[in-house]
Design a protein around this motif. Structure first.
Motif, PDB file in Angstrom:
ATOM      1  N   GLU A  12     -40.917  45.771 -31.695  1.00 42.88           N
ATOM      2  CA  GLU A  12     -41.348  46.430 -30.454  1.00 42.88           C
ATOM      3  C   GLU A  12     -41.349  47.943 -30.652  1.00 42.88           C
ATOM      4  OE1 GLU A  12     -40.415  44.049 -26.948  1.00 42.88           O
ATOM      5  OE2 GLU A  12     -39.617  45.861 -26.031  1.00 42.88           O
ATOM      6  N   TRP A  16     -42.215  51.480 -28.358  1.00 38.59           N
ATOM      7  CA  TRP A  16     -42.570  52.108 -27.089  1.00 38.59           C
ATOM      8  C   TRP A  16     -43.042  53.538 -27.354  1.00 38.59           C
ATOM      9  CZ3 TRP A  16     -38.057  51.145 -23.085  1.00 38.59           C
ATOM     10  CH2 TRP A  16     -37.786  49.765 -23.008  1.00 38.59           C
ATOM     11  N   VAL A  44     -46.011  49.810 -24.302  1.00 32.79           N
ATOM     12  CA  VAL A  44     -45.102  48.904 -25.008  1.00 32.79           C
ATOM     13  C   VAL A  44     -45.936  48.055 -25.959  1.00 32.79           C
ATOM     14  CG1 VAL A  44     -43.482  46.987 -24.802  1.00 32.79           C
ATOM     15  CG2 VAL A  44     -43.404  48.867 -23.146  1.00 32.79           C
ATOM     16  N   SER A  62     -40.180  44.084 -21.374  1.00 35.36           N
ATOM     17  CA  SER A  62     -39.815  44.163 -22.783  1.00 35.36           C
ATOM     18  C   SER A  62     -39.436  42.777 -23.279  1.00 35.36           C
ATOM     19  CB  SER A  62     -38.633  45.126 -22.969  1.00 35.36           C
ATOM     20  OG  SER A  62     -38.038  44.958 -24.239  1.00 35.36           O
TER      21      SER A  62
END
Length: 205
Positions: A141, A143, A166, A187
């Motif tokens: 992930e 951001w 994201v 998330s």
């Protein structure tokens, strides 16, 4: 974050960069060139807020994760190493990292569940090269916190506005979802995180 290439800087290998880098000074290595990372006040407030939120969430979930202060993410077989604004590491993967004990550096995506970059004048790095590199490393992930709406129109649309992007790794490629205003962030790592884009941009509720 303002990026400042050092005047007359010599190209360095990663090992030379680690030996040269001043302690507690924010530097990255871009293709052998050392770059000073000079944060602004707003930038630092957002980083501090995100770190505090994530520390609490990690503690609540009792996960084997940590948020180091100065750790680097290095590209394999390349003299490039990034110093993310926020870096979440998987403690259980660190014993397999060859550079961790010596240089506080990770090189494998399995060690990095999450990277966050807070945008400033160097937005092309965050939306361009870093995005491609974090994806190639297999970081789950990523951001991008564009609190001033500086990114190009192809990234955040028009009219430009503060945007949190994201990027989640799906079948080895990033898929992006963007958040603005009071919309709750989603998330994959922290599905119960009660946080909005506005709260992050303001560095607090």
């Amino acid at each position: 974050m303002v990026t400042i290439p050092l005047p007359d800087a010599q190209l360095m290998s990663f090992d030379e960069f680690i030996a040269w880098k001043p302690d507690n000074q924010p530097y990255e290595l871009h293709h052998g060139t050392p770059i000073e990372m000079q944060p602004t006040g707003d930038h630092e407030e957002i980083i501090a807020f995100l770190n505090s939120v994530l520390v609490l969430e990690v503690h609540r979930l009792q996960q084997p994760l940590m948020l180091p202060k100065q750790a680097l993410v290095k590209l394999p077989d390349e003299d490039t190493a990034y110093l993310p604004d926020v870096l979440l590491l998987n403690r259980e993967a660190l014993p397999q990292e060859p550079l961790w004990k010596r240089a506080s550096t990770v090189t494998q995506g399995i060690s990095v569940p999450l990277v966050i970059e807070v945008v400033s004048t160097n937005w092309r790095d965050d939306y361009g090269k870093k995005l491609v590199d974090y994806e190639s490393l297999g970081i789950a992930e990523y951001w991008i916190v564009d609190h001033l709406g500086l990114g190009g129109r192809r990234y955040i649309g028009y009219p430009k506005q503060p945007t949190l992007s994201v990027y989640r790794l799906v079948d080895d490629e990033y898929q992006v979802r963007q958040f603005r205003g009071q919309e709750p962030i989603q998330s994959g790592l922290f599905p119960d995180l009660a946080l909005t884009a506005t709260a992050i941009f303001r560095a607090g509720p």
